[in-house]
Design an enzyme around this catalytic site. Structure first.
Site, PDB file in Angstrom:
ATOM      1  CG  ASP A 289      -1.939   1.092   1.239  1.00  0.00           C
ATOM      2  OD1 ASP A 289      -1.702   2.141   0.611  1.00  0.00           O
ATOM      3  OD2 ASP A 289      -2.984   0.920   1.880  1.00  0.00           O
ATOM      4  CG  HIS A 320      -4.789   3.368  -0.486  1.00  0.00           C
ATOM      5  ND1 HIS A 320      -4.660   3.143   0.866  1.00  0.00           N
ATOM      6  CD2 HIS A 320      -5.739   4.327  -0.628  1.00  0.00           C
ATOM      7  CE1 HIS A 320      -5.494   3.944   1.520  1.00  0.00           C
ATOM      8  NE2 HIS A 320      -6.164   4.669   0.638  1.00  0.00           N
TER       9      HIS A 320
END
Length: 362
Positions: A289, A320
């Site tokens: 992420d 993400h």
């Protein structure tokens, strides 16, 4: 392809079996596995999709502020009726109030499976009028608490569930901690949550993520410049060059109650009362992420090992709020969240029928 990190329990064993049967979690059809920034760029630049019809309710709060509840229209009527048994799924956008295509997809998938989805819009966000010179701090769950109370009154017999996206998880986690066993929620799920918001605001976020959110927030705040002028320095607010500067201008340099940056986060860290959480919470996270940051400093692994209510579904690749499945327009994380809700409901109906059965007055 995924690891479930949690404290051993009967519920954990049940979730491991249920999630393990999901084709989505075994990696069938995953795409773009190693390009998290490209996934983020696609989320920002993908062509707009036809938005589902919604019916908006404005909920007046105790201080005369307003939040907006957008009910996705379903076959049972515009707002799912009242008093039904279908689970109500409260969808919480990111902290900038952006209702992404992914969040709408989650709502539509949930609706197809019998849920009643409703989007929670904060004060001044997504067209919700700002009637007081006050916005919602990052981890202040007061407005969310009133919205949940309203939903419980509107659907007294239905299980209440909540799902958040990205930085919007901050207010959901704070609410669960402050409310404890009185949260009125049966379960919750967070997609790519931000756990340590203080560090997150201080870190250098990818400009690809920070600047669009910053510009959107300033554009929305500029509409209320006159009413906000009595509470904050609007010129400094609109001149902010980062999300941290904007947050400080809004909540630490207020004219009536100025606060230090450190004191602000003592009151607004999402996990400040994590030990009090008393409902199952799934956190779906990716190790790559680019927005949350490296797992070693951004994932509270000890919390998942020690709390019987927190479950971490960790994958190596997913970006993400991306987790692309089959093609760039679908997110396998949504499948995981809905399967989690189904499995928790199945378990609680067997173990604690009153808690998930929506007994009146609970």
């Amino acid at each position: 392809r995924c690891r479930l990190l949690c404290k051993p329990s009967a519920l954990a064993e049940h979730l491991a079996r249920s999630l393990g049967r999901s084709a989505a979690l075994r990696g069938y059809g995953w795409s773009w596995p190693r390009w998290p920034r490209l996934q983020l760029l696609w989320q920002l630049l993908q062509p707009p999709q036809p938005e589902p019809a919604v019916t908006r309710e404005l909920l007046q709060l105790r201080d005369a502020g307003l939040v907006a509840l957008d009910w996705l229209v379903g076959p049972w009527g515009a707002t799912g009726g009242t008093g039904g048994l279908n689970p109500v799924l409260l969808l919480i956008p990111n902290a900038a109030g952006v209702v992404t295509a992914g969040l709408l997809q989650l709502g539509l998938q949930a609706m197809e499976r019998g849920f009643v989805p409703v989007i929670f819009n904060r004060r001044g966000h997504n067209g919700c009028p700002l009637t007081t010179p006050r916005l919602q701090p990052f981890g202040d769950p007061g407005d969310l608490r009133e919205a949940v109370s309203y939903l419980r009154c509107r659907h007294p017999k239905a299980p209440l569930l909540a799902a958040s996206e990205g930085s919007g998880s901050g207010v959901l986690l704070a609410y669960l901690g402050e409310s404890g066993s009185s949260s009125r929620l049966a379960a919750a799920a967070c997609l790519s949550p931000v756990f340590s918001a203080h560090e997150w605001f201080e870190a250098r976020l990818p400009w690809l993520y920070e600047w669009p959110l910053l510009l959107r927030l300033k554009r929305g705040l500029s509409r209320y410049a006159t009413s906000l002028a009595e509470a904050v320095d609007v010129e400094g607010l609109l001149g902010s060059r980062s999300l941290r500067e904007l947050e400080e201008s809004l909540f630490c340099r207020a004219k009536s109650r100025p606060s230090s940056w450190e004191a602000y986060w003592e009151r607004n860290e999402p996990l400040r009362d994590a030990d009090e959480v008393a409902v199952p919470v799934l956190c779906l996270c990716s190790a790559d992420d680019p927005v949350r940051g490296p797992p070693a400093r951004s994932l509270p692994l000890e919390l998942f090992r020690s709390s019987p209510y927190f479950f971490l579904l960790l994958t190596q690749h997913g970006g993400h709020c991306g987790f692309p499945w089959r093609d760039a327009g679908h997110c396998w994380g949504h499948e995981a969240m809905l399967e989690f809700f189904r499995a928790v409901g199945e378990f609680l109906r067997a173990e604690e029928p009153r808690k998930f059965g929506g007994a009146k007055g609970e």
